[in-house]
Design a protein around this motif. Structure first.
Motif, PDB file in Angstrom:
ATOM      1  N   ALA A 183      25.352  27.811  61.205  1.00 28.05           N
ATOM      2  CA  ALA A 183      24.147  27.270  62.185  1.00 28.05           C
ATOM      3  C   ALA A 183      24.478  25.856  62.702  1.00 28.05           C
ATOM      4  O   ALA A 183      24.034  25.591  63.744  1.00 28.05           O
ATOM      5  CB  ALA A 183      22.926  27.019  60.878  1.00 28.05           C
TER       6      ALA A 183
ATOM      7  N   GLU B 299      27.558  29.996  53.985  1.00 31.31           N
ATOM      8  CA  GLU B 299      27.948  30.388  55.330  1.00 31.31           C
ATOM      9  C   GLU B 299      27.223  30.205  56.304  1.00 31.31           C
ATOM     10  O   GLU B 299      27.423  29.854  57.433  1.00 31.31           O
ATOM     11  CB  GLU B 299      28.475  31.944  55.277  1.00 31.31           C
ATOM     12  N   GLU B 300      25.750  30.733  55.845  1.00 31.99           N
ATOM     13  CA  GLU B 300      24.766  30.357  56.877  1.00 31.99           C
ATOM     14  C   GLU B 300      24.632  29.133  57.697  1.00 31.99           C
ATOM     15  O   GLU B 300      24.554  28.772  58.702  1.00 31.99           O
ATOM     16  CB  GLU B 300      23.479  30.996  56.069  1.00 31.99           C
TER      17      GLU B 300
ATOM     18  N   GLU C 284      24.114  30.026  50.504  1.00 30.11           N
ATOM     19  CA  GLU C 284      23.718  29.694  51.882  1.00 30.11           C
ATOM     20  C   GLU C 284      24.904  29.083  52.547  1.00 30.11           C
ATOM     21  O   GLU C 284      24.665  28.622  53.723  1.00 30.11           O
ATOM     22  CB  GLU C 284      22.344  28.746  51.807  1.00 30.11           C
TER      23      GLU C 284
END
Lengths: 391, 391
Positions: free
Chosen positions: B171, B166-167, B164
């Motif tokens: 974000a 990179e997400e 998670e």
């Protein structure tokens, strides 16, 4: 808010009105005030201020039109104008009829007597002859009073002997103004109870407070009053009984005398929050102001229980001082644990004007009294003009 | 008043500003506020309302010109503008320099670390690579945060696994906005302490409060926090130590985590009165708002001692409800002894918006919690538009 969409209108914008608004703002309520003084204490936190006289029917009408409920913070209002407003459908608490009864001290006492509530002996005085007769019946000293409009001792005359009867009668405007005479109670303590009655007839009686006056102005309130158990029970019973007979909605103050034999007499009823109930802001679970709002909004009453013993002292304008108010001794005061300072924000001070008050709470009443004695002479309200600075 | 002739300027007119003014009005003080919303909670009791943005230099200048002292009720202000105002001689508390330090969560944590105050491990994140590296060092889950501007969980991202990273980075605007990563503390309790420091360096630390959040929004504060003696001693020591190093004048909130081994870590400092300190209005001898005024006016600090155990619950706008606010359950609430209702007077409700709060005091904490559980689902803030009425 669901329980109050509109605004509450208050006749009067003095410190009692200000403290009522302070409680109401916690609940998100809106307030309109009617007061002749642009800089009255309540003005700075009221939503709308109608500047006008309490006796001006048009101004009262204007207040009524923008307010969902009307209440008042003092009793010297034209009650007949309020009766007219009530008749045209406005909600006014306490009822103007209760106000009319209380405004006339003679009718007030008659009401108490009818309901077997102990009061000093009294009689209406319509002539000098009646006053001489009252003196023979009550003995001297005896009290001569204006039936209407007196406050803080103004409108009262202590008639020391038969030789002073004529002087007293003339001084209070006998023949022009309705008077009453009262037997003098040689009391050893003045006490009072704040009492409250909701629209749902729910009742609350606050603890008895011991009130010390000087020149007829309240100086100190001590709660609980230092009474014998017997006098405390009597005082509470009398307060409850008086409240039960009064049909009013709202907060009232029952002022009483206690004599050397622990007899308790009702001296006076005030149809409003009262100086002797200021201690309740920090001293009780529900302050007299929050309670009055609950009464007139039809909400459940709050507990009147004392959280901790409390002593309240009034901050009066220093003698010989006038003009813009200047408070001294604040640092010494705020260094005391459990001390709460209230300064009303009146622009100008005058000798003996009520400018603020201090409440000291402590789990031990003796300790609260000790702190009060320590701070009393240190906090003063001085003015820019004249007088000694006392510093 | 001798100790304050002019007015206090507050940047922000929300509920914290309103409650600050409510305390100040007791003392007869005057207040100016700067807030973009005409109907903000503080507007109805402020002496002057400058309608404008917190980032508008001219409006801030205008506030400064009419105010003797400036303070703020939230931290998302242009601190550089405040530094400029301070440099030109205006008194601003807490100091804009302290504000700048606290605004940047990374600098804040660095400051804590320098002073040997325990915090979760943390590092600045300037690239995706650094975030992967942080993950290897802190393990997962780990926290990714905006260094500036986050509140109520907004600007925080829990990175559950390496997959998670990179997400999460995208974000929160990685590359454009400065970020930081933090080791995740598996805490069993969130606590906080309101702390105060006067211009005379006098200090007060309030009791530790236990804070329960839901969706990152504070729901309940329980005082005193139900901690082991060991954790309670540590929490208080850390709060005192943090306060001693902070050079700020005023009230601060130190938010902390307590883990299963009773380790205590500082999570965040807020340079202002705080939602978790609302209980102090009725729970303590001196409320956090009265204390903040004492701090910035150079007055002696008041006692932060608890009078009675207290539980505070926030009244959030009901889910799916919007528009004009309507409070239900008031009668049930006010029938409870020791319950205090605060409704901020915000015209419009939104889901989860802070519309008011309730504090319940009782000599027995268990009893206060029982009353809280009873009333929680009964008092609701509904809106005129949409949603279920839940009635």
């Amino acid at each position: 808010m669901s329980y109050m969409e509109g605004a509450i209108g208050i006749i009067g914008g003095g410190q009692l009105g200000k403290m009522l608004i302070q409680e109401g703002k916690k609940l998100g309520l809106k307030f309109n005030i009617l007061d002749p003084s642009v800089n009255c204490p309540a003005a700075s936190i009221a939503d709308k201020h109608i500047v006008g006289s309490f006796y001006d029917g048009r101004k009262l009408q204007e207040l009524a039109e923008v307010s969902e409920i009307i209440t008042y913070e003092f009793e010297h209002i034209d009650a007949d104008l309020l009766v007219t407003l009530m008749a045209s459908g406005h909600k006014i608490y306490p009822s103007p009829l209760t106000l009319k009864l209380i405004q006339d001290k003679y009718l007030q006492k008659l009401f108490l007597k009818e309901n077997n509530i102990p009061t000093p002996d009294f009689t209406a005085i319509n002539s000098l002859e009646e006053l001489y007769k009252a003196g023979m019946s009550f003995g001297y000293p005896m009290l001569l009073k204006l039936r209407k409009g007196g406050y803080d001792g103004k409108g009262n005359y202590i008639v020391g002997s038969e030789g002073e009867v004529e002087e007293a009668y003339v001084a209070l405007g006998g023949g022009q103004k309705p008077l009453m005479a009262e037997a003098f109670v040689n009391y050893r303590m003045e006490i009072s109870a704040i009492v409250a009655r909701g629209t749902n007839r729910q009742q609350e009686v606050y603890p008895l407070s011991e009130n010390q006056h000087n020149n007829n102005i309240l100086r100190t309130t001590i709660v609980p009053a230092r009474l014998t158990d017997e006098a405390a029970v009597k005082g509470r019973e009398i307060a409850l009984k008086t409240l039960a007979f009064l049909e009013g909605i709202g907060v009232f103050c029952i002022e009483m005398f206690v004599d050397a034999e622990d007899n308790v007499f009702v001296n006076e009823i005030a149809p409003r929050t009262h100086n002797s109930g200021h201690y309740s802001i920090e001293g009780c679970y529900t302050s007299q102001f929050a309670q009055h709002l609950r009464c007139i909004l039809g909400l459940p009453l709050g507990s009147s229980q004392l959280i901790h013993p409390s002593v309240m002292i009034n901050l009066l304008g220093e003698e010989k001082n006038e003009g813009r108010a200047r408070l001294v001794g604040v640092e010494e005061a705020l260094a005391i644990k459990g001390l709460y300072l209230h300064f009303y924000g009146k622009a100008e001070t005058k000798p003996f004007r009520k400018m603020g008050h201090i409440t000291i709470v402590d789990n031990c009443l003796q300790e609260a009294l000790r702190k009060t004695a320590y701070i009393t002479d240190k906090v003063k309200v001085l003015g820019e003009k004249g007088g000694e600075t006392h510093e």
